[in-house]
Scaffold this active site. Structure first.
Site, PDB file in Angstrom:
ATOM      1  N   ILE A   1       0.839  -1.182  -0.012  1.00 48.88           N
ATOM      2  CA  ILE A   1       0.056  -0.060   0.132  1.00 48.88           C
ATOM      3  C   ILE A   1       0.947   1.219  -0.060  1.00 48.88           C
ATOM      4  O   ILE A   1       2.093   1.012   0.627  1.00 48.88           O
ATOM      5  CB  ILE A   1      -1.033   0.042   1.139  1.00 48.88           C
ATOM      6  CG1 ILE A   1      -0.221   0.023   2.546  1.00 48.88           C
ATOM      7  CG2 ILE A   1      -1.990  -1.261   1.016  1.00 48.88           C
ATOM      8  CD1 ILE A   1      -1.330   0.069   3.784  1.00 48.88           C
ATOM      9  N   ASP A   2       0.247   2.371  -0.540  1.00 39.11           N
ATOM     10  CA  ASP A   2       1.304   3.465  -0.670  1.00 39.11           C
ATOM     11  C   ASP A   2       1.982   4.183   0.610  1.00 39.11           C
ATOM     12  O   ASP A   2       1.262   3.849   1.812  1.00 39.11           O
ATOM     13  CB  ASP A   2       0.363   4.473  -1.282  1.00 39.11           C
ATOM     14  CG  ASP A   2       0.128   4.477  -2.720  1.00 39.11           C
ATOM     15  OD1 ASP A   2       0.657   3.352  -3.403  1.00 39.11           O
ATOM     16  OD2 ASP A   2      -1.069   4.792  -3.160  1.00 39.11           O
ATOM     17  N   LYS A   3       2.703   4.852   0.476  1.00 39.14           N
ATOM     18  CA  LYS A   3       3.408   5.425   1.771  1.00 39.14           C
ATOM     19  C   LYS A   3       2.418   6.172   2.565  1.00 39.14           C
ATOM     20  O   LYS A   3       2.383   5.997   3.764  1.00 39.14           O
ATOM     21  CB  LYS A   3       4.819   6.433   1.269  1.00 39.14           C
ATOM     22  CG  LYS A   3       4.981   7.203   2.520  1.00 39.14           C
ATOM     23  CD  LYS A   3       6.096   8.283   1.821  1.00 39.14           C
ATOM     24  CE  LYS A   3       6.795   8.975   3.135  1.00 39.14           C
ATOM     25  NZ  LYS A   3       7.670   9.907   2.604  1.00 39.14           N
TER      26      LYS A   3
END
Length: 326
Positions: free
Chosen positions: A140-142
């Protein structure tokens, strides 16, 4: 330990793609991994090295696939407290906070979830992926928070990867968007490809890229003279493409609050509640949370579902919106 797979193409397998054929025969090896092995010239077709995963095969063809011994990761441990939701001898489920990336990459090689896992238990992570990504089955994104599953051994990794490739993993996200979705619920089914203008961004395409499917429904709408029009939305993913929800919401004309990549982080709002305005100003992440994660346990075959509550900085905004909406 190195492994060699030897296969002969049967009549009903004629004209299949190489990667599809091997995945069909060796279901526990994900198609993505097979593709990467072919690109690394680990496959021979009739004793000739082939590096095209899409090459078509013929009845009677002989396929030899070499699976090399995994490389040992040499990563610097990072003393970062992981919020572990579940753990057994095969896997970990972690509730990732916003602000930390999943694995080392350009600009950050030391302070990632992978480095934190190396500090937690470097000897109990799968090794079949990239040596910089031990244990990492998905990402999942930062600046997205929420649930991720980590593989502690290679059998678990292959099994979970297969579930992801077959789109049988349950992934539900909660997000807050600007405006209202029209229609308020539905399915977004497009291709997503890398942007031609900015290689760090993705975009919807009518024909190029990978198919991406997002099922969405509006949970709550906030709209009065003290708040901008905002909608709380639930997205259930059938596929897991890079930035999928962010790209699909932007495609619908409703970007996610706080998403600085696909929409400006903040737009000037007039005559809104000052407390709400301050919370929006201070939000240094997108309002996107991986709320539910479900899968079949690779060893026990039990159905496992985990749910995560919204982080406090996101919950505070919802509470204020609901109070202002009264």
């Amino acid at each position: 330990m190195e492994k060699n797979i030897n296969l002969i193409v049967e009549t009903d397998e004629n004209n299949l793609r190489l990667d599809v054929f091997v995945n069909k025969r060796e279901e526990l090896i994900s198609r993505t991994r097979i593709k990467n092995l072919i690109l690394k010239e680990k496959l021979k077709l009739n004793n000739v090295i082939v590096n095209s995963p899409s090459k078509k095969i013929s009845t009677g063809d002989k396929i030899d696939l070499q699976i090399p011994e995994p490389k040992e990761a040499s990563l610097k441990p990072y003393d970062f407290k992981l919020e572990i939701v579940y753990e057994d001898e095969d896997l970990l489920v972690i509730d990732k906070p916003a602000g930390i990336i999943m694995h080392p990459g350009a600009g950050n090689y030391d302070e990632t979830i992978v480095n934190a896992l190396m500090h937690y238990n470097k000897d109990s992570l799968s090794t079949i992926g990239d040596e910089l990504r031990p244990g990492i089955v998905h990402r999942i994104d930062k600046d997205t928070s929420g649930l991720i599953v980590i593989a502690k051994n290679n059998v678990t990794h292959e099994n979970l990867s297969h579930q992801f490739s077959e789109h049988t993993i349950t992934r539900v996200y909660q997000l807050l968007i600007w405006g209202k979705l029209r229609p308020s619920s539905g399915k977004i089914d497009t291709f997503i490809t890398r942007s031609s203008k900015n290689r760090q961004m993705m975009e919807v395409s009518s024909s190029k890229g990978k198919r991406a499917i997002t099922n969405y429904k509006t949970i709550e709408i906030f709209e009065n003279d003290k708040t901008p029009t905002l909608s709380l939305v639930e997205c259930r993913l059938e596929t897991g493409r890079t930035h999928q929800i962010r790209v699909h919401m932007t495609h619908m004309g409703n970007s996610i609050m706080g998403d600085g990549k696909y929409k400006k982080k903040y737009k000037k709002l007039k005559n809104i509640d000052t407390s709400l305005e301050n919370l929006i100003y201070k939000l240094d992440r997108q309002f996107l949370h991986a709320q539910t994660l479900g899968f079949i346990h690779p060893k026990t075959n039990d159905e496992m579902t985990f749910t995560s509550i919204l982080p406090q900085e996101l919950e505070n905004i919802l509470v204020l919106l609901r109070n202002t909406d009264k």
